[in-house]
Design a protein around this motif. Structure first.
Motif, PDB file in Angstrom:
ATOM      1  N   ARG A   5      13.408 -69.978  -4.053  1.00 18.62           N
ATOM      2  CA  ARG A   5      13.596 -69.869  -5.500  1.00 18.62           C
ATOM      3  C   ARG A   5      13.582 -68.401  -5.929  1.00 18.62           C
ATOM      4  O   ARG A   5      14.303 -68.010  -6.844  1.00 18.62           O
ATOM      5  CB  ARG A   5      12.546 -70.694  -6.237  1.00 18.62           C
ATOM      6  CG  ARG A   5      12.834 -72.200  -6.067  1.00 18.62           C
ATOM      7  CD  ARG A   5      11.815 -73.100  -6.701  1.00 18.62           C
ATOM      8  NE  ARG A   5      11.647 -72.831  -8.117  1.00 18.62           N
ATOM      9  CZ  ARG A   5      10.566 -73.162  -8.799  1.00 18.62           C
ATOM     10  NH1 ARG A   5       9.559 -73.776  -8.205  1.00 18.62           N
ATOM     11  NH2 ARG A   5      10.471 -72.893 -10.082  1.00 18.62           N
ATOM     12  N   SER A  50      16.962 -67.189  -4.981  1.00 23.30           N
ATOM     13  CA  SER A  50      17.933 -67.766  -5.907  1.00 23.30           C
ATOM     14  C   SER A  50      18.013 -66.966  -7.198  1.00 23.30           C
ATOM     15  O   SER A  50      19.095 -66.777  -7.769  1.00 23.30           O
ATOM     16  CB  SER A  50      17.549 -69.219  -6.206  1.00 23.30           C
ATOM     17  OG  SER A  50      18.397 -69.773  -7.168  1.00 23.30           O
ATOM     18  N   TYR A  51      16.878 -66.464  -7.636  1.00 20.39           N
ATOM     19  CA  TYR A  51      16.826 -65.680  -8.866  1.00 20.39           C
ATOM     20  C   TYR A  51      17.688 -64.417  -8.773  1.00 20.39           C
ATOM     21  O   TYR A  51      18.229 -63.950  -9.780  1.00 20.39           O
ATOM     22  CB  TYR A  51      15.369 -65.321  -9.178  1.00 20.39           C
ATOM     23  CG  TYR A  51      15.166 -64.621 -10.496  1.00 20.39           C
ATOM     24  CD1 TYR A  51      15.403 -65.279 -11.697  1.00 20.39           C
ATOM     25  CD2 TYR A  51      14.737 -63.311 -10.530  1.00 20.39           C
ATOM     26  CE1 TYR A  51      15.208 -64.637 -12.904  1.00 20.39           C
ATOM     27  CE2 TYR A  51      14.537 -62.653 -11.738  1.00 20.39           C
ATOM     28  CZ  TYR A  51      14.772 -63.316 -12.923  1.00 20.39           C
ATOM     29  OH  TYR A  51      14.588 -62.676 -14.106  1.00 20.39           O
ATOM     30  N   GLU A  68      21.217 -65.147 -10.116  1.00 19.06           N
ATOM     31  CA  GLU A  68      21.404 -65.568 -11.503  1.00 19.06           C
ATOM     32  C   GLU A  68      21.912 -64.410 -12.355  1.00 19.06           C
ATOM     33  O   GLU A  68      21.504 -63.262 -12.160  1.00 19.06           O
ATOM     34  CB  GLU A  68      20.076 -66.078 -12.085  1.00 19.06           C
ATOM     35  CG  GLU A  68      19.620 -67.383 -11.488  1.00 19.06           C
ATOM     36  CD  GLU A  68      18.336 -67.888 -12.143  1.00 19.06           C
ATOM     37  OE1 GLU A  68      18.040 -67.501 -13.291  1.00 19.06           O
ATOM     38  OE2 GLU A  68      17.637 -68.671 -11.472  1.00 19.06           O
TER      39      GLU A  68
END
Length: 148
Positions: free
Chosen positions: A139, A142-143, A146
């Protein structure tokens, strides 16, 4: 953007498979690298390349030279290092790889269970991010992708 992520940690169970599977499910643009995961090959690579060694100590040193070479090359290519500390195995190689990555100014995500907070406090303090699960580490990655 594609990231090269070095997965530092013991090679005795399938934690890397879990990370690779979840990363694929999350559609993260990452290429994973790391130590030789075949334990027997890792232990025997010195003799496979250099031939039979005179004793087990020299055999271990020959294998370590080649394994350390692999680690250094792949760490240098990595954009990010994920260092996994589990509960079951001794983690000397993980600590060494994480420390080497930090000395190369590589961003490090440290995964460690709550039970290892105390023994890893100094290393955790040096890491960029410390989490408790592989999913949390992904996660964090993943950031990076973004935009909003």
């Amino acid at each position: 953007m594609e990231l090269i992520v070095y997965l530092a940690g013991q090679i005795h169970d399938d934690w890397r498979t879990e990370i690779k599977t979840v990363a694929s499910e999350m559609k993260l643009s990452v290429n994973f690298v790391g130590p030789m995961e075949n334990h027997e090959r890792s232990d025997n690579i010195g003799e496979e390349i250099l031939g039979k060694q005179p004793n087990s100590l020299i055999k271990d040193h020959a294998a370590s030279d080649i394994n350390n070479f692999r680690t250094e090359v792949l760490l240098k290519k990595a954009d990010v290092v994920i260092a996994f500390f589990g509960e079951k195995y001794k983690q000397w190689n993980t600590a060494m790889d994480a420390s080497a990555a930090l000395s190369m100014n590589k961003p490090v995500i440290l995964i460690r269970p709550e039970t290892l907070v105390h023994p890893l406090k100094e290393l955790s303090n040096k890491a960029n991010v410390t989490v408790e699960t592989p999913e949390q580490a992904l996660r964090v990655l993943s950031y990076l992708f973004e935009t909003s």
